[in-house]
Scaffold this motif. Structure first.
Motif, PDB file in Angstrom:
ATOM      1  N   ASP A  11      40.730  43.141  46.741  1.00 11.78           N
ATOM      2  CA  ASP A  11      40.775  43.589  45.349  1.00 11.78           C
ATOM      3  C   ASP A  11      41.130  42.485  44.367  1.00 11.78           C
ATOM      4  O   ASP A  11      40.896  42.642  43.166  1.00 11.78           O
ATOM      5  CB  ASP A  11      41.749  44.764  45.202  1.00 11.78           C
ATOM      6  N   GLU A  12      41.679  41.364  44.833  1.00  9.87           N
ATOM      7  CA  GLU A  12      42.015  40.267  43.925  1.00  9.87           C
ATOM      8  C   GLU A  12      40.827  39.325  43.788  1.00  9.87           C
ATOM      9  O   GLU A  12      40.414  38.674  44.751  1.00  9.87           O
ATOM     10  CB  GLU A  12      43.239  39.509  44.441  1.00  9.87           C
ATOM     11  N   ALA A  13      40.297  39.249  42.569  1.00  8.58           N
ATOM     12  CA  ALA A  13      39.084  38.473  42.321  1.00  8.58           C
ATOM     13  C   ALA A  13      39.262  36.996  42.679  1.00  8.58           C
ATOM     14  O   ALA A  13      38.341  36.363  43.206  1.00  8.58           O
ATOM     15  CB  ALA A  13      38.661  38.612  40.859  1.00  8.58           C
ATOM     16  N   ALA A  14      40.442  36.430  42.395  1.00 10.01           N
ATOM     17  CA  ALA A  14      40.667  35.011  42.664  1.00 10.01           C
ATOM     18  C   ALA A  14      40.580  34.719  44.163  1.00 10.01           C
ATOM     19  O   ALA A  14      40.026  33.691  44.574  1.00 10.01           O
ATOM     20  CB  ALA A  14      42.024  34.571  42.119  1.00 10.01           C
ATOM     21  N   THR A  30      27.458  35.789  52.153  1.00  8.28           N
ATOM     22  CA  THR A  30      28.608  36.608  51.778  1.00  8.28           C
ATOM     23  C   THR A  30      28.196  37.778  50.879  1.00  8.28           C
ATOM     24  O   THR A  30      27.235  37.693  50.123  1.00  8.28           O
ATOM     25  CB  THR A  30      29.682  35.790  51.040  1.00  8.28           C
ATOM     26  N   ARG A  31      28.968  38.855  51.005  1.00  4.12           N
ATOM     27  CA  ARG A  31      28.887  40.003  50.097  1.00  4.12           C
ATOM     28  C   ARG A  31      30.324  40.385  49.777  1.00  4.12           C
ATOM     29  O   ARG A  31      31.238  40.039  50.517  1.00  4.12           O
ATOM     30  CB  ARG A  31      28.121  41.157  50.730  1.00  4.12           C
ATOM     31  N   GLU A  32      30.520  41.105  48.681  1.00  6.23           N
ATOM     32  CA  GLU A  32      31.884  41.388  48.227  1.00  6.23           C
ATOM     33  C   GLU A  32      32.070  42.850  47.868  1.00  6.23           C
ATOM     34  O   GLU A  32      31.135  43.533  47.450  1.00  6.23           O
ATOM     35  CB  GLU A  32      32.219  40.529  47.003  1.00  6.23           C
ATOM     36  N   ASP A  35      37.134  47.317  46.614  1.00  5.14           N
ATOM     37  CA  ASP A  35      37.940  48.431  47.114  1.00  5.14           C
ATOM     38  C   ASP A  35      37.223  49.061  48.307  1.00  5.14           C
ATOM     39  O   ASP A  35      36.101  48.680  48.663  1.00  5.14           O
ATOM     40  CB  ASP A  35      38.216  49.469  46.020  1.00  5.14           C
ATOM     41  N   ALA A  36      37.877  50.043  48.922  1.00  6.14           N
ATOM     42  CA  ALA A  36      37.324  50.647  50.137  1.00  6.14           C
ATOM     43  C   ALA A  36      36.035  51.406  49.860  1.00  6.14           C
ATOM     44  O   ALA A  36      35.105  51.385  50.675  1.00  6.14           O
ATOM     45  CB  ALA A  36      38.368  51.568  50.765  1.00  6.14           C
ATOM     46  N   ALA A  37      35.966  52.095  48.716  1.00  5.33           N
ATOM     47  CA  ALA A  37      34.765  52.861  48.391  1.00  5.33           C
ATOM     48  C   ALA A  37      33.552  51.942  48.272  1.00  5.33           C
ATOM     49  O   ALA A  37      32.481  52.234  48.826  1.00  5.33           O
ATOM     50  CB  ALA A  37      34.980  53.645  47.098  1.00  5.33           C
ATOM     51  N   ALA A  38      33.726  50.831  47.566  1.00  2.00           N
ATOM     52  CA  ALA A  38      32.628  49.872  47.415  1.00  2.00           C
ATOM     53  C   ALA A  38      32.264  49.262  48.765  1.00  2.00           C
ATOM     54  O   ALA A  38      31.087  48.997  49.045  1.00  2.00           O
ATOM     55  CB  ALA A  38      33.019  48.784  46.420  1.00  2.00           C
ATOM     56  N   ALA A  39      33.269  49.042  49.598  1.00  2.00           N
ATOM     57  CA  ALA A  39      33.012  48.475  50.924  1.00  2.00           C
ATOM     58  C   ALA A  39      32.166  49.425  51.758  1.00  2.00           C
ATOM     59  O   ALA A  39      31.215  49.008  52.438  1.00  2.00           O
ATOM     60  CB  ALA A  39      34.333  48.182  51.633  1.00  2.00           C
ATOM     61  N   GLN A  40      32.483  50.713  51.721  1.00  2.00           N
ATOM     62  CA  GLN A  40      31.732  51.687  52.511  1.00  2.00           C
ATOM     63  C   GLN A  40      30.286  51.787  52.050  1.00  2.00           C
ATOM     64  O   GLN A  40      29.375  51.935  52.864  1.00  2.00           O
ATOM     65  CB  GLN A  40      32.434  53.050  52.450  1.00  2.00           C
ATOM     66  N   VAL A  41      30.065  51.689  50.744  1.00  2.00           N
ATOM     67  CA  VAL A  41      28.707  51.698  50.212  1.00  2.00           C
ATOM     68  C   VAL A  41      27.951  50.463  50.696  1.00  2.00           C
ATOM     69  O   VAL A  41      26.800  50.539  51.143  1.00  2.00           O
ATOM     70  CB  VAL A  41      28.714  51.754  48.670  1.00  2.00           C
ATOM     71  N   ASP A  54      41.104  43.294  53.475  1.00  2.00           N
ATOM     72  CA  ASP A  54      42.467  43.189  52.947  1.00  2.00           C
ATOM     73  C   ASP A  54      43.272  44.434  53.316  1.00  2.00           C
ATOM     74  O   ASP A  54      42.748  45.555  53.297  1.00  2.00           O
ATOM     75  CB  ASP A  54      42.414  43.037  51.422  1.00  2.00           C
ATOM     76  N   TRP A  55      44.537  44.230  53.643  1.00  2.00           N
ATOM     77  CA  TRP A  55      45.404  45.357  54.017  1.00  2.00           C
ATOM     78  C   TRP A  55      45.642  46.286  52.822  1.00  2.00           C
ATOM     79  O   TRP A  55      45.548  47.497  52.941  1.00  2.00           O
ATOM     80  CB  TRP A  55      46.738  44.808  54.524  1.00  2.00           C
ATOM     81  N   MET A  56      45.941  45.704  51.646  1.00  2.00           N
ATOM     82  CA  MET A  56      46.308  46.491  50.467  1.00  2.00           C
ATOM     83  C   MET A  56      45.117  46.600  49.528  1.00  2.00           C
ATOM     84  O   MET A  56      44.755  45.646  48.845  1.00  2.00           O
ATOM     85  CB  MET A  56      47.498  45.842  49.751  1.00  2.00           C
ATOM     86  N   LEU A  57      44.510  47.774  49.492  1.00  5.03           N
ATOM     87  CA  LEU A  57      43.407  48.052  48.586  1.00  5.03           C
ATOM     88  C   LEU A  57      43.820  49.168  47.630  1.00  5.03           C
ATOM     89  O   LEU A  57      44.684  49.984  47.961  1.00  5.03           O
ATOM     90  CB  LEU A  57      42.152  48.458  49.368  1.00  5.03           C
TER      91      LEU A  57
END
Length: 230
Positions: A11-14, A30-32, A35-41, A54-57
């Motif tokens: 979730d951290e852009a940097a 690479t793809r980005e 958050d979890a919802a975007a990852a699942q899509v 990332d652990w913390m989303l």
């Protein structure tokens, strides 16, 4: 060989930018996802070769997402490396127990990250060209990447598959945790010996339906062996 595609879920852009730059320099695609919802899509649209998670989303923890991925037939074999600021041993064990293949703690160097990704991909792609192995109705097919027990398919993650393959190819021999790490995970992988115990537990659970979990034996003070003998 086509470049491996890595999905960066952070979730951290940097941090995403830093990771993307390092991976593209190492010639990964690479793809980005933020958050979890975007990852699942993204995963449903085109499954990646590996997920940096990332652990913390903001919407769902990386642990919960990893658990969901391992339960889904379409995603359970995609390797996952957890990215997190959590460095406590219990947190690492939690990550491994839900199906992560490796774990890297922030801050990390780009070189270390690239090395770990390559090591995991080597492990996942490493099997091939061998005949199926059968022991007491348990059949492992290295080429088809399948395991069955008395004709019934068994589900297990890629690390458990490699561990079982190694055991079945070397029955009746005792292997220390460090030897298993070298042989199954690879010499350049930065994981602790307790990682072996986590995956042994998961392998035994996968083999339990027909009682083949008894073949994975703990040898106190020495390690583990795959044996038909009690």
């Amino acid at each position: 060989m086509t470049a491996a595609t890595i999905l960066i879920v952070e979730d951290e852009a940097a941090i995403r930018d830093m990771v993307r730059f390092a991976l593209e320099r190492a010639e990964f695609e690479t793809r980005e996802a933020g958050d979890a919802a975007a990852a699942q899509v993204a995963i449903a649209d085109q499954p990646p070769d590996l997920i940096l998670l990332d652990w913390m989303l903001p919407d769902l923890s990386g642990i919960d997402l990893a658990r969901r991925l391992r339960k889904d037939e379409l995603t359970r074999d995609i390797p996952v490396i957890m990215l997190t600021a959590r460095g406590e041993e219990e947190d690492k064990i939690r990550g491994l127990e839900v199906g992560a293949d490796d774990y890297i703690t922030k801050p990390f160097s780009p070189r270390e990250l690239v090395a770990r990704i390559r090591a995991v991909l080597r492990r996942v792609r490493g099997e091939g060209g061998e005949r199926p192995i059968e022991i007491e109705g348990l059949i492992l097919d290295p080429v088809g990447h399948r395991v069955s027990a008395h004709g019934e398919p068994l589900e297990m993650g890629p690390t458990e598959f490699r561990l079982l393959h190694f055991f079945m190819a070397h029955p009746e021999r005792v292997f220390s945790r460090s030897r298993l790490l070298d042989s199954v995970w690879g010499r350049n992988v930065y994981v602790e010996e307790r990682t072996v115990d986590v995956h042994i537990r998961r392998l035994r659970k996968a083999l339990a339906p027909h009682g083949h979990d008894r073949l994975i034996q703990t040898v106190r003070g020495a390690g583990y062996r795959f044996s038909r003998q009690v």
